[in-house]
Design a protein around this motif. Structure first.
Motif, short mmCIF file in Angstrom:
data_model
loop_
_atom_site.label_atom_id
_atom_site.label_comp_id
_atom_site.label_asym_id
_atom_site.label_seq_id
_atom_site.Cartn_x
_atom_site.Cartn_y
_atom_site.Cartn_z
N SER A 180 0.82 -1.22 0.00
CA SER A 180 0.00 0.00 0.00
C SER A 180 0.85 1.27 0.00
O SER A 180 0.35 2.34 -0.33
CB SER A 180 -0.94 0.01 1.21
N LYS A 181 2.12 1.13 0.36
CA LYS A 181 2.97 2.32 0.49
C LYS A 181 4.05 2.40 -0.58
O LYS A 181 4.53 3.50 -0.89
CB LYS A 181 3.65 2.32 1.87
N ILE A 182 4.45 1.25 -1.13
CA ILE A 182 5.58 1.22 -2.05
C ILE A 182 5.15 0.54 -3.34
O ILE A 182 4.50 -0.51 -3.31
CB ILE A 182 6.79 0.47 -1.43
N SER A 183 5.48 1.12 -4.49
CA SER A 183 5.05 0.55 -5.76
C SER A 183 5.71 -0.80 -6.01
O SER A 183 6.86 -1.03 -5.62
CB SER A 183 5.38 1.51 -6.92
N LEU A 184 4.97 -1.67 -6.66
CA LEU A 184 5.43 -3.04 -6.85
C LEU A 184 6.71 -3.11 -7.68
O LEU A 184 7.57 -3.96 -7.44
CB LEU A 184 4.34 -3.87 -7.52
N ASP A 185 6.86 -2.22 -8.65
CA ASP A 185 8.06 -2.28 -9.48
C ASP A 185 9.32 -2.01 -8.66
O ASP A 185 10.38 -2.59 -8.92
CB ASP A 185 7.96 -1.30 -10.66
N ILE A 186 9.21 -1.16 -7.63
CA ILE A 186 10.36 -0.91 -6.75
C ILE A 186 10.65 -2.14 -5.90
O ILE A 186 11.81 -2.55 -5.75
CB ILE A 186 10.09 0.31 -5.85
N ILE A 187 9.59 -2.75 -5.36
CA ILE A 187 9.77 -3.96 -4.54
C ILE A 187 10.40 -5.07 -5.37
O ILE A 187 11.32 -5.76 -4.92
CB ILE A 187 8.42 -4.42 -3.96
N ILE A 188 9.93 -5.24 -6.60
CA ILE A 188 10.47 -6.28 -7.48
C ILE A 188 11.94 -6.02 -7.78
O ILE A 188 12.77 -6.94 -7.81
CB ILE A 188 9.64 -6.36 -8.77
#
Length: 630
Positions: A180-188
């Motif tokens: 909810s706080k961090i975009s998935l592309d950054i997490i990936i």
């Protein structure tokens, strides 16, 4: 009341100890607090926290971690200090005001260190509870958790957590907070392999649980798998030693779709199915083996049937709601616009799934392991017929309201085209009534119809093999629509495509119509003739494919019936170079169509017969046939 009177002195005694000057007093006070202070007594917890203060709590935690100093003879109590400090920190953080304090946020890296150095610790659950409470209370908390490598810790421990345990629940909630706080592309980008592990374990929870945590797992998976940024994640999932996650996903989706759950959950389940099918193919809908768990997976066709059934329901409901919003509800309100966009996105998911199922049943092959028994196939076709009928009614409603532009309308034409390509006689009367309208539908960004014709070409090619179909297409202006589409496909670099499938379908449709021109009484406008011939000239100059050249020369030979060399050269938009290209094209195809040539003899015959009919009206074509210039 009596209980309060008994506890109050004890609490006051604890507070006195906690405010003492010596650590021994404070430690004794904390020990007493843990015995009678309930976790839901937030006011008492706040008073205790204010009394003990952050400095002592910090010293206690560090001492328990072996980072501080202890009184002589107390080194052996380090584990007890650690358990006490983490327990009381987790308890204090049940008070949101305490959990949001910067001092608590700064303790997140220390708690993560405790979890990583002592993963089997008895306080692991309190560690996770502390992290969740602080991350929930403060936006800085979840960022500190992420930046401190929290995902790496969760991924390393989640595989050993018991299915459905409180630890598993907190872990999934932490993952939800991060998403909810961090975009998935950054997490990936930062934690691809760790995220793959989390997804695989979450998929197992989605499959095996039958409580509220199943829906937590659904929400986590939906947020990750249904994202447009998830492509690298699928590659990472394929590298996992156990690929049961996709089987688990199917089991979970079946459970959601066959039970009474909220519409939002059913839609999320469909979104998950659509995302997985987009990567693994529609064969995933057919269950080849059960999950790795002891319980059996769904039957072979259960997922397929449920996905189609629920998609049909979504289509019927959403199209009805869209029609109301577009034609009856108050216009030009932000709420109305947002509702229309949301329902269009949702119906696109259902459409995509239905198209995948159409593709699946059109390619059913027992040798490929995608066998569907006859009873199931009959049921699928009956349901698809009904759904196509509903979509046609939606288009009919749009026609009556004078609407032919919209991505939802274009998507509706696309799915109808997909189905009619396999069953061109389905809903025959309604299709006949709406064919002209469907050929006029435009997407939001289209200036003129193009894609709608592309979507319908497989069906148009089939129906124009018979005179009845040609008459239908000709009567609604379909020839011009197909010619315009064909011109755009081959007539400019903007539309030039490597896959000639659509081009050849358009060619076949045009040839079918032109060959039956006498029975149809076709008339072609001069501008239409010029446009198609210029497109054929362009195609002839830009292709070396023999099949393409034969198609182009056949259409050219049939179009030449409707004009002459003189008329073409007198047209302001046609020139000598265009005509030379067409003459050379016909000459090359005539040369390639000898008795021993590897060409389509039917097309070669069309060119030869055409030449015999109109050669006298094109006096200079003979020069091209004898390889001379003119």
């Amino acid at each position: 009341m009596e209980t309060q009177q008994e506890q109050s002195p004890s609490l006051e005694d604890c507070l006195k100890l906690l405010k003492g000057e010596r650590d021994e007093q404070r430690l004794a006070g904390l020990l007493l607090v843990t015995k009678f202070c309930k976790g839901d007594d937030l006011s008492s917890l706040r008073r205790v926290y204010d009394a003990v203060g952050p400095l002592f709590l910090d010293r206690l935690l560090r001492t328990g971690m072996g980072k501080g100093t202890t009184t002589s003879g107390r080194e052996n109590d380090r584990d007890a200090y650690l358990r006490l400090s983490v327990t009381v920190l987790a308890a204090f953080c049940r008070v949101p005001e305490v959990a949001s304090l910067e001092d608590m946020v700064l303790k997140i890296p220390l708690i993560l260190e405790v979890m990583s150095t002592e993963p089997g610790s008895s306080v692991l659950e309190e560690c996770y509870e502390f992290l969740y409470l602080v991350s929930t209370a403060s936006g800085n908390g979840i960022m500190k958790f992420y930046e401190s490598g929290g995902i790496k810790i969760v991924a390393s421990q989640i595989c050993s957590m018991q299915d459905g345990s409180h630890l598993m629940e907190i872990s999934l909630k932490l993952v939800q907070l991060i998403l909810s706080k961090i975009s998935l592309d950054i997490i990936i980008k930062d934690y691809l392999s760790e995220l793959a592990i989390i997804v695989a374990v979450t998929a197992r929870q989605f499959a095996v649980l039958h409580n509220s945590l199943k829906f937590e797992a659904l929400h986590v998976l939906s947020a990750i798998i249904s994202s447009k940024d998830a492509a690298p994640l699928f590659d990472a999932l394929r590298l996992l030693p156990n690929d049961s996650w996709s089987q688990d996903m199917r089991t979970g989706i079946v459970a959601i779709l066959q039970n009474r759950v909220a519409p939002a959950e059913r839609l999320q389940a469909l979104m998950l199915a659509e995302s997985i099918i987009s990567t693994y193919g529609e064969g995933w809908l057919i269950n080849h083996r059960s999950t790795s768990d002891a319980q059996d997976g769904p039957s072979t066709d259960m997922c397929l049937l449920l996905v189609l059934e629920q998609s049909r329901v979504e289509v019927a409901v959403l199209l009805n709601e869209l029609a109301y919003l577009k034609y009856e509800a108050p216009k030009d309100t932000s709420a109305n616009t947002e509702a229309i966009l949301l329902k269009r996105r949702n119906v696109a998911v259902a459409y995509s799934l239905i198209e995948r199922i159409i593709k699946l049943i059109s390619n059913v092959d027992e040798n490929d392991g995608n066998f569907i028994d006859e009873a199931t196939l009959t049921k699928l076709i009956r349901q698809l017929n009904e759904t196509i009928g509903v979509i046609l009614e939606y288009l009919e409603d749009a026609k009556e309201h004078g609407q032919n532009k919209g991505d939802d309308l274009l998507a509706s034409v696309r799915i109808i085209g997909s189905y009619l390509a396999e069953a061109h006689l389905a809903c025959k009367e309604k299709v006949q009534e709406l064919l002209g309208y469907m050929l006029s539908v435009r997407g939001e960004d289209e200036q003129s119809p193009f894609y709608c014709v592309c979507f319908l070409l497989p069906m148009l090619c089939q129906i124009t093999m018979k005179v009845e179909g040609c008459k239908l297409l000709a009567s609604c202006g379909g020839l011009n629509a197909v010619l315009d589409c064909f011109t755009k496909l081959i007539g400019s670099k903007d539309y030039m495509v490597e896959d000639n499938g659509g081009v050849f379908l358009a060619c076949d449709t045009i040839i079918n119509l032109l060959l039956k021109k006498d029975k149809l009484q076709l008339t072609l406008e001069e501008s239409t003739i010029v446009n198609i011939l210029k497109a054929l000239a362009y195609w002839a100059e830009n292709t070396g494919d023999i099949s393409s050249m034969m198609m182009a020369s056949s259409i050219c030979a049939l179009i030449f019936d409707h004009t002459s060399e003189e008329s073409l050269l007198n047209h302001p938009d046609f020139n000598h170079r265009d005509l030379c290209s067409l003459y050379r094209l016909i000459a090359r195809c005539q040369a390639l169509s000898g008795p021993d040539a590897n060409t389509d003899m039917d097309l070669a015959e069309i060119v030869a017969k055409g030449y015999s009919r109109w050669a006298h009206r094109y006096p200079h074509i003979g020069d091209a046939m004898t390889n001379t210039t003119w």
